[in-house]
Structures are given as structure tokens and as C-alpha cells.
Design a protein around this motif. Structure first.
Motif, PDB file in Angstrom:
ATOM      1  N   GLY A   1       0.816  -1.210   0.000  1.00  0.00           N
ATOM      2  CA  GLY A   1       0.000   0.000   0.000  1.00  0.00           C
ATOM      3  C   GLY A   1       0.849   1.260   0.000  1.00  0.00           C
ATOM      4  O   GLY A   1       0.529   2.234  -0.697  1.00  0.00           O
ATOM      5  N   GLU A   2       1.926   1.248   0.768  1.00  0.00           N
ATOM      6  CA  GLU A   2       2.829   2.404   0.807  1.00  0.00           C
ATOM      7  C   GLU A   2       3.479   2.633  -0.559  1.00  0.00           C
ATOM      8  O   GLU A   2       3.554   3.765  -1.043  1.00  0.00           O
ATOM      9  N   ILE A   3       3.936   1.557  -1.186  1.00  0.00           N
ATOM     10  CA  ILE A   3       4.575   1.665  -2.500  1.00  0.00           C
ATOM     11  C   ILE A   3       3.560   2.139  -3.538  1.00  0.00           C
ATOM     12  O   ILE A   3       3.849   3.018  -4.358  1.00  0.00           O
ATOM     13  N   ALA A   4       2.357   1.586  -3.510  1.00  0.00           N
ATOM     14  CA  ALA A   4       1.317   1.988  -4.464  1.00  0.00           C
ATOM     15  C   ALA A   4       0.961   3.458  -4.302  1.00  0.00           C
ATOM     16  O   ALA A   4       0.776   4.172  -5.298  1.00  0.00           O
ATOM     17  N   ALA A   5       0.887   3.941  -3.081  1.00  0.00           N
ATOM     18  CA  ALA A   5       0.553   5.349  -2.845  1.00  0.00           C
ATOM     19  C   ALA A   5       1.606   6.263  -3.449  1.00  0.00           C
ATOM     20  O   ALA A   5       1.272   7.287  -4.068  1.00  0.00           O
ATOM     21  N   VAL A   6       2.872   5.902  -3.300  1.00  0.00           N
ATOM     22  CA  VAL A   6       3.949   6.715  -3.885  1.00  0.00           C
ATOM     23  C   VAL A   6       3.862   6.674  -5.403  1.00  0.00           C
ATOM     24  O   VAL A   6       3.998   7.705  -6.076  1.00  0.00           O
TER      25      VAL A   6
ATOM     26  N   PRO B   1       9.134   5.072  -5.472  1.00  0.00           N
ATOM     27  CA  PRO B   1       9.247   4.501  -4.127  1.00  0.00           C
ATOM     28  C   PRO B   1      10.596   3.848  -3.884  1.00  0.00           C
ATOM     29  O   PRO B   1      11.250   3.376  -4.813  1.00  0.00           O
ATOM     30  N   SER B   2      10.991   3.811  -2.638  1.00  0.00           N
ATOM     31  CA  SER B   2      12.191   3.081  -2.252  1.00  0.00           C
ATOM     32  C   SER B   2      11.860   1.590  -2.279  1.00  0.00           C
ATOM     33  O   SER B   2      10.850   1.159  -1.721  1.00  0.00           O
ATOM     34  N   LEU B   3      12.691   0.818  -2.925  1.00  0.00           N
ATOM     35  CA  LEU B   3      12.494  -0.625  -2.971  1.00  0.00           C
ATOM     36  C   LEU B   3      13.520  -1.344  -2.100  1.00  0.00           C
ATOM     37  O   LEU B   3      13.752  -2.530  -2.244  1.00  0.00           O
ATOM     38  N   ALA B   4      14.128  -0.595  -1.182  1.00  0.00           N
ATOM     39  CA  ALA B   4      15.091  -1.193  -0.263  1.00  0.00           C
ATOM     40  C   ALA B   4      14.369  -2.100   0.722  1.00  0.00           C
ATOM     41  O   ALA B   4      13.256  -1.811   1.150  1.00  0.00           O
ATOM     42  N   VAL B   5      15.011  -3.207   1.052  1.00  0.00           N
ATOM     43  CA  VAL B   5      14.454  -4.143   2.028  1.00  0.00           C
ATOM     44  C   VAL B   5      15.430  -4.301   3.177  1.00  0.00           C
ATOM     45  O   VAL B   5      16.638  -4.144   3.010  1.00  0.00           O
ATOM     46  N   GLY B   6      14.898  -4.628   4.349  1.00  0.00           N
ATOM     47  CA  GLY B   6      15.735  -4.771   5.534  1.00  0.00           C
ATOM     48  C   GLY B   6      16.618  -6.001   5.492  1.00  0.00           C
ATOM     49  O   GLY B   6      17.807  -5.944   5.783  1.00  0.00           O
ATOM     50  N   GLU B   7      16.070  -7.120   5.130  1.00  0.00           N
ATOM     51  CA  GLU B   7      16.794  -8.390   5.085  1.00  0.00           C
ATOM     52  C   GLU B   7      16.632  -8.989   3.690  1.00  0.00           C
ATOM     53  O   GLU B   7      15.638  -9.644   3.402  1.00  0.00           O
ATOM     54  N   PRO B   8      17.606  -8.765   2.794  1.00  0.00           N
ATOM     55  CA  PRO B   8      17.462  -9.231   1.411  1.00  0.00           C
ATOM     56  C   PRO B   8      17.197 -10.729   1.265  1.00  0.00           C
ATOM     57  O   PRO B   8      16.551 -11.142   0.318  1.00  0.00           O
ATOM     58  N   ASP B   9      17.688 -11.537   2.196  1.00  0.00           N
ATOM     59  CA  ASP B   9      17.434 -12.970   2.074  1.00  0.00           C
ATOM     60  C   ASP B   9      16.068 -13.372   2.621  1.00  0.00           C
ATOM     61  O   ASP B   9      15.661 -14.521   2.511  1.00  0.00           O
ATOM     62  N   GLU B  10      15.334 -12.428   3.207  1.00  0.00           N
ATOM     63  CA  GLU B  10      14.016 -12.717   3.760  1.00  0.00           C
ATOM     64  C   GLU B  10      12.898 -11.903   3.121  1.00  0.00           C
ATOM     65  O   GLU B  10      11.731 -12.220   3.288  1.00  0.00           O
TER      66      GLU B  10
END
Length: 87
Positions: free
Chosen positions: A34-39, A46-55
Motif C-alpha cells: 500500500g505504501e509503495i502503491a501510494a507513492v 518509491p524506495s524498494l530497499a528491504v531490511g533483510e534481502p534474504d528474507e
């Protein structure tokens, strides 16, 4: 008889914990989507960074289901899922 009761209790516990974890993961994914869609709807990037790339992974699909953008760890991968019609 005690062994059967313990087995049934263990199976029930596993099912309850699995359902709770699955529900939690889905809720977090829905919020992030929802956050990505709103941006995107606002015309932003939108930022597509993730906290844990393997998860975690993020893929933005076009109308045909092809990957349009993705988080760093899955940029060269095809779509990992096919959305249902209308999603």
C-alpha cells in the motif's frame, strides 16, 4: 492414550502458530504494498530497499505480469508470483 493426546496437541499448536505467522507476514506485506502503491499513484519513485534481502523482496509488475522494478536482490529474476485478475 497420553501419546495420542500429546501428538494431537502438538499438531494443533503447529497449525495455530503457522496461521498466526502467515497472517502477520501477509499483513506486513499488504501495508508495504500500500505504501509503495501510494507513492507510485502520486507520481513518485518509491524506495524498494528491504531490511533483510534474504528474507524480503519487492517486485512491481506491469499489467502483463512482467517485472517492471524490483528490490536489489531480485532485479534479474522473473515474477515470483502471478497476481489474481484485478489485483
Amino acid at each position: 492414550m497420553v501419546g495420542v493426546a500429546l501428538l494431537l496437541g502438538a499438531v494443533t499448536l503447529v497449525r495455530v502458530v503457522r496461521a498466526a505467522l502467515t497472517g502477520s507476514v501477509r499483513a506486513v506485506a499488504d501495508i508495504r504494498a500500500g505504501e509503495i502503491a501510494a507513492v507510485l499513484f502520486a507520481g513518485g519513485a518509491p524506495s524498494l530497499a528491504v531490511g533483510e534481502p534474504d528474507e524480503q523482496l519487492i517486485q512491481i509488475l506491469d499489467r502483463r505480469g512482467r517485472v517492471d522494478a524490483a528490490s536489489e536482490d531480485v532485479t534479474s529474476r522473473p515474477a515470483v508470483t502471478r497476481p489474481a485478475p484485478g489485483e
